[in-house]
Write an enzyme that holds these catalytic residues in place. Sequence first.
Site, short mmCIF file in Angstrom:
data_model
loop_
_atom_site.label_atom_id
_atom_site.label_comp_id
_atom_site.label_asym_id
_atom_site.label_seq_id
_atom_site.Cartn_x
_atom_site.Cartn_y
_atom_site.Cartn_z
CG ASP A 70 -82.10 -9.03 -66.18
OD1 ASP A 70 -82.67 -8.95 -65.19
OD2 ASP A 70 -82.57 -8.62 -67.14
CG ASP B 36 -81.34 -10.25 -57.91
OD1 ASP B 36 -82.12 -9.32 -57.76
OD2 ASP B 36 -80.58 -10.89 -58.63
CG HIS C 20 -80.76 -8.00 -60.79
ND1 HIS C 20 -80.82 -9.16 -60.97
CD2 HIS C 20 -81.06 -7.39 -61.92
CE1 HIS C 20 -81.40 -9.67 -62.05
NE2 HIS C 20 -81.44 -8.45 -63.00
#
Length: 386
Positions: free
Chosen positions: A209, A335, A363
């Site tokens: 991320d 995701d 995710h």
Amino acid sequence: MGNLCSLFAPPKPVKKRRPIKKRQPSLAGSGSGPNTNRLNRFRSSSSRRDNKFDDAVTTEQALAAAAILSRQQKTGGSLPFERSASQRHPVSGTKKNQLPRSSSTRSRSSTDPLLQPHQFLNQGVKLDNLETNHFILIHGGGFGAWCWYKTIALLEEDGFKVTAIDLAGCGINSFNINGISSLSQYVKPLTDILEKLPIGEKVILVGHDFGGACMSYVMELFPSKISKAVFLAAAMLTNGQSTLDMFSLQAGQNDLMRKAQIFIYTNGNEHPPTAIDLDKSLIRDLLFNQSPSKDIALASVSMKSIPFAPVLEKLSLSDGNYGSVRRYYIETLEDNAIPVTLQENLISSSPPEKVYRLKGADHAPFFSKPQALHKLLLEIARIRPT
């Protein structure tokens, strides 16, 4: 006449026992009758009690993990995360009576995989043939070192050295999130580790991320200390680009992300936000749509705000430094936070050496697909220098 006689006939003892004999078989069967109804009610209430027990255990585990993190935070320091919190705080008593790494006693299902006994055996990885056996795991926005607990366990059982860090204000790091004004301030726990590496020692970085932008920042600073960089559903930016620029590429396309964001204005509404929170009621759909419930419970009590200033900061990346590090990207196909279309845009803008795809991963692939993620990290570690 027969009916009349039966009314005055003395009662037979066997009649009192007959209902008992007939009712006993019905308890195991699926027939009708009062005992069957009573059994169904018993089974239903028992099932409800079991479900409530599982929920209670899940919540208790998550709260226990959060309590451990809180105690560490109060004692000060931001140490590298070593395996799981339960190993740093062992249960008292004899080894025979201690619980395994997971304190849950319920059996694992196909949606709650990983950490089966045979998977802790060394899988034959020859560490002597690798350029490095040291992984550094960099969490994403709002997460902490705690999110890597499955990955840490699997890699360490294969003999790897694993360092999972808490960036400033995250996990057990006590820095004030709302006081972070730059990316360099946010990633200082990571740069401190890289600065202290012995001369000639290299590491494999894994960034998730927003951790991808943090990883890119240190790739520019310490290219000679980084063997490989793995972007895991991460912000893989180009020179002059910020993480906010990346998300602007999907403006209007991710309504769930927009709804989940809560901006924090510590300095007043007339000034820019200092941090971003995520609505806890939406994080399951946004981040953990394929993850086990116990990991979602852990995240719900452990996630923190995301500092806003680093998200705005544009990276300065050069071909000679950042560009000299071998890059790999792992796509997460289910995701909802960084959709596959956005991940592919990042890849096409700055192609890495190789792209891997994790089917069924949300995710948080370290929760939803930890075994598959572990396998890919081993494969990347085995890639020989060019």
